[in-house]
Design an enzyme around this catalytic site. Structure first.
Site, short mmCIF file in Angstrom:
data_model
loop_
_atom_site.label_atom_id
_atom_site.label_comp_id
_atom_site.label_asym_id
_atom_site.label_seq_id
_atom_site.Cartn_x
_atom_site.Cartn_y
_atom_site.Cartn_z
N ARG A 1 21.38 23.44 -35.65
CA ARG A 1 21.11 23.35 -34.22
C ARG A 1 20.20 24.49 -33.79
O ARG A 1 20.25 25.59 -34.30
CB ARG A 1 22.45 23.42 -33.47
CG ARG A 1 22.40 22.87 -32.06
CD ARG A 1 23.79 22.42 -31.65
NE ARG A 1 23.82 22.04 -30.24
CZ ARG A 1 24.35 22.79 -29.28
NH1 ARG A 1 24.86 23.95 -29.59
NH2 ARG A 1 24.35 22.37 -28.04
N LYS B 1 33.33 27.89 -39.86
CA LYS B 1 32.49 26.70 -39.87
C LYS B 1 32.45 26.06 -41.25
O LYS B 1 32.06 26.68 -42.23
CB LYS B 1 31.07 27.04 -39.41
CG LYS B 1 30.16 25.82 -39.27
CD LYS B 1 28.87 26.20 -38.59
CE LYS B 1 27.95 25.00 -38.46
NZ LYS B 1 26.70 25.32 -37.73
N ARG C 1 36.11 34.30 -26.81
CA ARG C 1 35.88 35.49 -26.00
C ARG C 1 36.14 36.74 -26.83
O ARG C 1 37.09 36.81 -27.59
CB ARG C 1 36.81 35.48 -24.80
CG ARG C 1 36.65 36.72 -23.92
CD ARG C 1 37.76 36.83 -22.92
NE ARG C 1 37.71 35.76 -21.93
CZ ARG C 1 38.68 35.53 -21.05
NH1 ARG C 1 39.77 36.27 -21.06
NH2 ARG C 1 38.57 34.56 -20.18
#
Length: 325
Positions: free
Chosen positions: A119, A184, A319
């Site tokens: 991406r 991932k 976060r």
């Protein structure tokens, strides 16, 4: 990046069993000198393969390699096309350049990509035989607007295919990644071609880490996972067949019912659901609690004041994490 010439492909098939083979023996089988064998082994290493060389014993792959089989893939996925290009620039680009000859469900698979992209144009590390690299063609007669949420459906279909193959525990990250234990495992890249008011042609690409050589692991700049963490990958061809078949079925349902039919499945598999996240969009950063997706596939984020905000683009990272998850 080296090319896989017929001689090098034969050499690779001889080494695929993971056993030692002497340079002399390989030279005799390939009708070349021992010195030439050594040069061709170096070319295989340039493809991302880990080949050991031990004096007095010869050469062997660090791990045995089961090569993809064009004949088997074609037979299992007929009447759809299954085209194997062992070393390719990009399966997505190759399929985008081939649109005029493709039918819905046709796939292109590769052992290695030299110009794979993720991406936002990121490089996709692609060692030979270490991943499942595939692109599928699809066509939506309803046009580009009907493709909203499609990458989510792709992720669900792939997870279900893995579960059917005995690999349980993979989760999803909105909008186009597969996660294993917070790292991932695979990325999905959907590219579209079409005109306003006309049908939408789609090339759906995926790269999944299966078992990466140590040398290639060091090149990856983000937390990553490989499918081998969940068990032995005994049959890469069966894995390709399962992913392609589940993806075809999922896309047929998506055509009829849209993303709303997959909302419950997505929210069940969503790694970030209920977690504190930050949504990154260009220069904007919004913090909140991820609350799954809505009926259009938009990310739902609960803001600190309790308001629910929806996002149809951007990236999520936990976060406080400075890396790009």
């Amino acid at each position: 990046m080296s090319e896989l010439t017929p001689l090098r492909e034969t050499l690779l098939r001889l080494l695929a069993d993971g056993q030692f083979h002497s340079g002399e023996q390989l030279g005799e089988l390939l009708h070349v000198s021992r010195a030439a064998v050594g040069k061709h082994v170096q070319a295989l290493k340039a493809l991302g393969l880990e080949v050991y060389s031990v004096s007095g014993r010869g050469y062997r792959l660090a791990v045995p390699l089961q090569l993809l089989d064009q004949t088997r893939l074609s037979a299992a996925l007929a009447p759809n096309r299954a085209e194997l290009v062992p070393v390719i620039g990009s399966t997505n680009q190759y399929w985008l350049d081939s649109l005029s000859r493709l039918e819905k469900g046709d796939i292109c698979v590769a052992e290695c990509q030299t110009a794979g992209r993720g991406r936002r144009g990121r490089q996709w590390i692609s060692p030979f035989g270490g991943q499942l690299i595939m692109s599928m063609y699809w066509r939506l007669e309803q046009g580009m607007a009907a493709a909203m949420g499609l990458s989510l459906v792709v992720g669900i279909a792939v997870v279900e295919a893995l579960e059917a193959q005995g690999f349980a525990g993979v989760q999803l990250k909105w909008p186009n990644d597969l996660y294993l234990n917070g790292r991932k495992l695979a990325g999905i890249l959907v590219e579209m071609s079409g005109t306003a008011g006309g049908p939408c042609q789609l090339v759906i690409g995926m790269g999944m880490n299966l078992l990466l050589p140590q040398t290639e692991q060091e090149r990856i700049s983000q937390p990553w996972a490989e499918l081998a963490e969940l068990g032995n990958i005994e049959d890469r061809n069966s894995l390709v067949i399962a992913v392609a078949s589940h993806l075809q079925r999922g896309l047929v349902v998506f055509e009829r019912k849209g993303i709303v039919a997959f909302r419950e499945q997505w929210n069940r598999l969503d790694y970030f659901n209920g977690k504190a996240v930050r949504v990154l969009m260009a220069e904007q950063e919004v913090h909140g609690i991820a609350r799954g997706i809505d009926s259009q596939g938009a990310l739902l984020l609960e803001l600190p004041n309790g308001e629910i905000q929806r996002f149809l683009g951007g990236e999520i990272s936990l976060r406080g994490n400075t890396g790009d998850l």
